[in-house]
Design an enzyme around this catalytic site. Sequence first.
Site, mmCIF file in Angstrom:
data_model
loop_
_atom_site.group_PDB
_atom_site.id
_atom_site.type_symbol
_atom_site.label_atom_id
_atom_site.label_comp_id
_atom_site.label_asym_id
_atom_site.label_seq_id
_atom_site.Cartn_x
_atom_site.Cartn_y
_atom_site.Cartn_z
ATOM 1 N N GLU A 1 53.617 73.813 54.027
ATOM 2 C CA GLU A 1 52.250 74.296 54.220
ATOM 3 C C GLU A 1 52.299 75.817 54.149
ATOM 4 O O GLU A 1 52.872 76.471 55.015
ATOM 5 C CB GLU A 1 51.715 73.796 55.566
ATOM 6 N N HIS B 1 57.416 69.614 42.683
ATOM 7 C CA HIS B 1 58.625 69.523 43.509
ATOM 8 C C HIS B 1 59.811 68.978 42.710
ATOM 9 O O HIS B 1 60.098 67.785 42.770
ATOM 10 C CB HIS B 1 58.372 68.604 44.703
ATOM 11 N N ARG C 1 44.752 76.330 45.774
ATOM 12 C CA ARG C 1 45.415 75.376 46.676
ATOM 13 C C ARG C 1 44.904 73.947 46.468
ATOM 14 O O ARG C 1 43.732 73.735 46.186
ATOM 15 C CB ARG C 1 45.118 75.724 48.136
ATOM 16 N N GLU D 1 62.825 69.214 43.435
ATOM 17 C CA GLU D 1 63.853 68.762 44.380
ATOM 18 C C GLU D 1 63.697 67.294 44.753
ATOM 19 O O GLU D 1 64.607 66.697 45.330
ATOM 20 C CB GLU D 1 63.843 69.642 45.642
ATOM 21 N N ILE E 1 52.537 66.920 44.919
ATOM 22 C CA ILE E 1 52.075 66.473 46.232
ATOM 23 C C ILE E 1 51.127 67.535 46.776
ATOM 24 O O ILE E 1 51.553 68.634 47.096
ATOM 25 C CB ILE E 1 53.257 66.258 47.206
ATOM 26 N N ARG E 2 49.847 67.210 46.847
ATOM 27 C CA ARG E 2 48.833 68.202 47.259
ATOM 28 C C ARG E 2 49.078 69.527 46.538
ATOM 29 O O ARG E 2 49.035 70.600 47.128
ATOM 30 C CB ARG E 2 48.837 68.398 48.773
ATOM 31 N N CYS F 1 55.709 74.657 44.844
ATOM 32 C CA CYS F 1 54.464 74.220 45.482
ATOM 33 C C CYS F 1 53.948 75.283 46.454
ATOM 34 O O CYS F 1 53.408 76.295 46.023
ATOM 35 C CB CYS F 1 54.650 72.852 46.130
#
Length: 188
Positions: free
Chosen positions: A48, A169, A106, A171, A134-135, A79
């Site tokens: 976040e 992401h 965002r 990873e 993811i978001r 991200c």
Amino acid sequence: MKKIGVLAFQGGVIEHVKKIEELGHIPVLVKKNEDLEGIDGLILPGGESTTIGKFLIETGLKDKILSLAEQGMPMWGTCAGAILLSKSIKNQGSGVLPLLDIVIERNAYGSQIDSFRKEVFVPRFNKTTECVFIRAPKIVDVGSNVEVLAQLDTPIAVLQGTILATTFHPELTSQNYWHSFFVENMIK
């Protein structure tokens, strides 16, 4: 062997550490200024961005990281890390570490339930890579000195000098193309 710092407040820290180890390099968890000593590059993982930014300011890491960037240390934001590195966040000002000449939005792909995986061709690698969103933020504009490495409808991976950002992401996949690019090509 190179020593790669991974900002370790939250997010995909362990996943980045494993990727660095798979490449035969040494990961260093970064939680305070002293942890930055002797590293060759720094990864700012997802999580976040507002929370991570708050920790960067409270711990004093923000100023030290900016100083290292000015000295040419390679950095990579994934991200939320990409948001932190952005010079402009749509309708919100700038990232805490405004090193990358991009405008980012965002959560542009929706909420957690809208997360997805996508195969994307990356010309620089001459390979298709798996991308996990993811978001995820969306890069809505790039400066003239920013190279777009991969894109869907908008850029999803960009490079400006020694600063790399991916809105996804890497990873969280079985591939290691992006980590290899960062460690082997960006860090001298």
